[in-house]
Design an enzyme around this catalytic site. Structure first.
Site, PDB file in Angstrom:
ATOM      1  N   SER A 145      -9.115  -0.446   8.075  1.00  0.00           N
ATOM      2  CA  SER A 145      -8.724  -0.778   6.468  1.00  0.00           C
ATOM      3  C   SER A 145      -8.314  -2.167   5.283  1.00  0.00           C
ATOM      4  O   SER A 145      -8.037  -1.969   4.782  1.00  0.00           O
ATOM      5  CB  SER A 145      -7.683   0.811   5.854  1.00  0.00           C
ATOM      6  OG  SER A 145      -8.467   1.752   5.945  1.00  0.00           O
TER       7      SER A 145
ATOM      8  N   SER B 230      -9.882   1.746   3.166  1.00  0.00           N
ATOM      9  CA  SER B 230      -8.569   2.760   2.025  1.00  0.00           C
ATOM     10  C   SER B 230      -7.708   1.765   1.193  1.00  0.00           C
ATOM     11  O   SER B 230      -6.959   1.785   0.824  1.00  0.00           O
ATOM     12  CB  SER B 230      -7.708   2.963   2.513  1.00  0.00           C
ATOM     13  OG  SER B 230      -6.570   3.311   4.083  1.00  0.00           O
TER      14      SER B 230
ATOM     15  N   LYS C 226       1.321  -1.489   0.049  1.00  0.00           N
ATOM     16  CA  LYS C 226       0.333  -0.065   0.068  1.00  0.00           C
ATOM     17  C   LYS C 226       0.521   0.709  -0.465  1.00  0.00           C
ATOM     18  O   LYS C 226       2.553   1.643   0.622  1.00  0.00           O
ATOM     19  CB  LYS C 226      -0.676  -0.062   1.078  1.00  0.00           C
ATOM     20  CG  LYS C 226      -1.733   1.420   1.025  1.00  0.00           C
ATOM     21  CD  LYS C 226      -2.866   0.818   2.541  1.00  0.00           C
ATOM     22  CE  LYS C 226      -3.722   1.914   3.147  1.00  0.00           C
ATOM     23  NZ  LYS C 226      -3.939   1.464   4.307  1.00  0.00           N
TER      24      LYS C 226
END
Ligand code: GLN
Length: 503
Positions: free
Chosen positions: A180, A156, A81
């Site tokens: 997330s 996210s 990420k």
């Protein structure tokens, strides 16, 4: 040898293949790069892939293996990420304000995986500064759900979850401040684990809510999640909140019977608002755990209704402090102006997106003199009550089961105009962050539209072994985690190949 194409293999299967010399790390990397090139334009799971770098690292892994190196992840490509900093590779946190920022060091979690032989395959899309539940808040455009391109992948860490679901990476890293890792894993039909606070170093994780943030693995199955956690976990002198306690052997609990374990079913998590198919699938999963010998215990968690308001006060307060450092002087993009103050103003005005600004304002308000006691302090007090509520529950049960998300993947654009509606996606996940406890989401079914459903298993602080044990036992008797979206399923590929080979 296993006839499936390499992108279908889990990390532990790939390690076996690499160990037996069935293929090289270079072949594996090449295969995944080609697949990313073919499939990612529709998904936009990745923000950045540097093929030359990936292939160079893969060749190096092959050389290391030939010279007898047996590092535990040697040659395994992983997606990361974009809120985790990576030395020499642009890191933006999904924000315009960090465009062009090339970090001088690598986050500890990533560095440990690399030291174990893993290869950084690419950086994945995220809501700006990890603020969101759909990946639509990325300044670089949304990611799409591989199960249905009109749906969000969750967020996210939506890029990481979509990449693993579409088999554009064997596994990935996400971060979880309020859900997330788990929520996108649930919405994309993969496994996501949020470790206990302090279990994995936050060094090099671009801070959102420092008392809530953790790095966690997103994987195709529980064994892979355990393997990645094993390597990332443990104390780090560069993060004073990382815990100085030894890391158990997580793989040792995989396969252990769950006979006699007590699974708590909190009544509050199954009322109103939740999609009926989600309710059914989660209850069916719990019934299967019961068949495996676990005892289901109805419990109460009365603080559920307080969790979201407390989370959105604490997280935004911490965010407003953490994001003060982006002023156009030290990192990323600058919008120059005549005075320093104007440079700050314009840089932040143009560099941050609407949701980030909303959170900075909310957090600054909650921390301001006159409102601090009413909002921030009160939220901290209630946070303690939530922790006590969970601690009391864990006196009665070993693991708590719930849906990960109240609904399956929603449509792109459906909630972007209504922040409160978006915040509701986190109702079942934020408590675990507020209490510092751990949780895992595993696939447990599909709704009528064919979208995946996630089962959340929550454990006490440092209870990773228990949630892994139960999640693994569940996967031993179910097939949900083996399902791939159409673009990644072997049948689909078989069909495509037959089509191609027709005259
Ligand atoms: N969706 C939640 C938020 O917007 C959680 C985000 C996260 O865990 N990073 O804050």
């Amino acid at each position: 040898m296993d006839p499936r194409p390499l992108h279908q293999w889990t990390v532990h299967q790939l390690l076996e293949g690499l160990g037996q010399g069935a293929f090289s790390a270079q072949e594996l990397a090449q295969h995944l790069l080609e697949r990313i090139q073919a499939v990612d334009p529709q998904l936009h799971a990745y923000l950045r892939v540097e093929p030359e770098r990936v292939l160079a690292q893969a060749r190096q892994a092959d050389r290391r293996r030939r010279s007898g190196d047996r590092s535990p992840l040697l040659g395994i490509p992983l997606a990361v990420k974009d809120v985790l900093v990576t030395r020499g590779v642009e890191t933006t946190a999904g924000s315009r304000i960090l465009q062009g920022f090339v970090p001088p060091y690598t986050a500890t979690a990533v560095a440990r995986l690399e030291a174990a032989g893993a290869i950084l395959l690419g950086k994945t899309n995220t809501d700006e500064f990890a603020m969101g539940s759909s990946t639509e808040n990325s300044a670089y455009g949304p990611t799409r759900n591989p199960w249905n391109l009109d749906r969000v992948p969750g967020g996210s860490s939506g890029g990481s979850a979509a990449a693993v679901a579409a088999r554009l990476a064997p596994a990935a890293l996400g971060t979880d401040t309020g859900g997330s890792v788990r929520q996108p894993a649930a919405l994309c039909g993969v496994v996501g684990l949020k470790p206990s606070y302090g279990r994995v170093s936050r060094h090099g994780l671009i801070a959102y809510g420092s008392s809530l943030d953790q790095v966690g693995p997103i994987a195709q199955d529980v064994a892979d999640a355990a393997l990645l956690l094993q390597i990332m976990a443990g104390p780090d002198p560069r993060d004073s909140t990382s815990l100085d306690t030894s890391v158990p052997d997580y793989r040792a609990v995989l396969g252990r019977t769950i006979q006699g374990l007590r699974i708590g079913l909190p009544q509050e998590y199954f009322t109103g608002g939740i999609q009926p198919e989600v309710d059914r699938a989660v209850r069916a999963a719990v019934a299967q755990l019961e068949d495996l010998g676990a005892t289901v215990v109805p419990i109460r968690l009365r603080t559920l209704e307080m969790a979201l308001p407390v989370y959105y006060l604490v997280a935004t307060a911490e965010a407003s402090a953490n994001l003060a450092r982006y002023d156009g002087i030290r990192y990323g993009r600058r919008t120059p102006a005549a005075t320093v103050m104007d440079t700050y103003r314009r840089t932040r005005g143009q560099g941050f997106g609407a949701e980030v600004k909303r959170r900075i304002m909310l957090g600054t308000y909650a921390l301001s003199a006159g409102y601090y006691d009413a909002y921030y302090l009160k939220a901290q007090q209630v946070r303690t009550l939530i922790r006590q509520d969970f601690e009391a529950a864990f006196q009665q049960v070993d693991v708590i089961a719930s849906p990960t998300s109240p609904t399956t993947a929603f449509r792109l654009g459906e909630r972007t105009e209504d922040p409160l509606q978006m915040y509701l996606a986190d109702i079942f996940t934020v408590s675990v962050n507020l209490t510092g406890m751990c949780a895992i989401s595993v696939p447990c079914g599909f709704d009528e539209a064919g979208l995946p459903i996630g089962l959340q298993l929550m454990g006490p602080h440092l209870g990773e072994e228990r949630i892994l044990q139960v999640a693994y036992a569940y996967q031993q008797v179910t097939e949900w985690h083996r399902r791939c979206p159409p673009s990644a399923s072997p049948e689909q590929e078989q069909a495509a190949r037959t089509r191609d080979s027709r005259p």
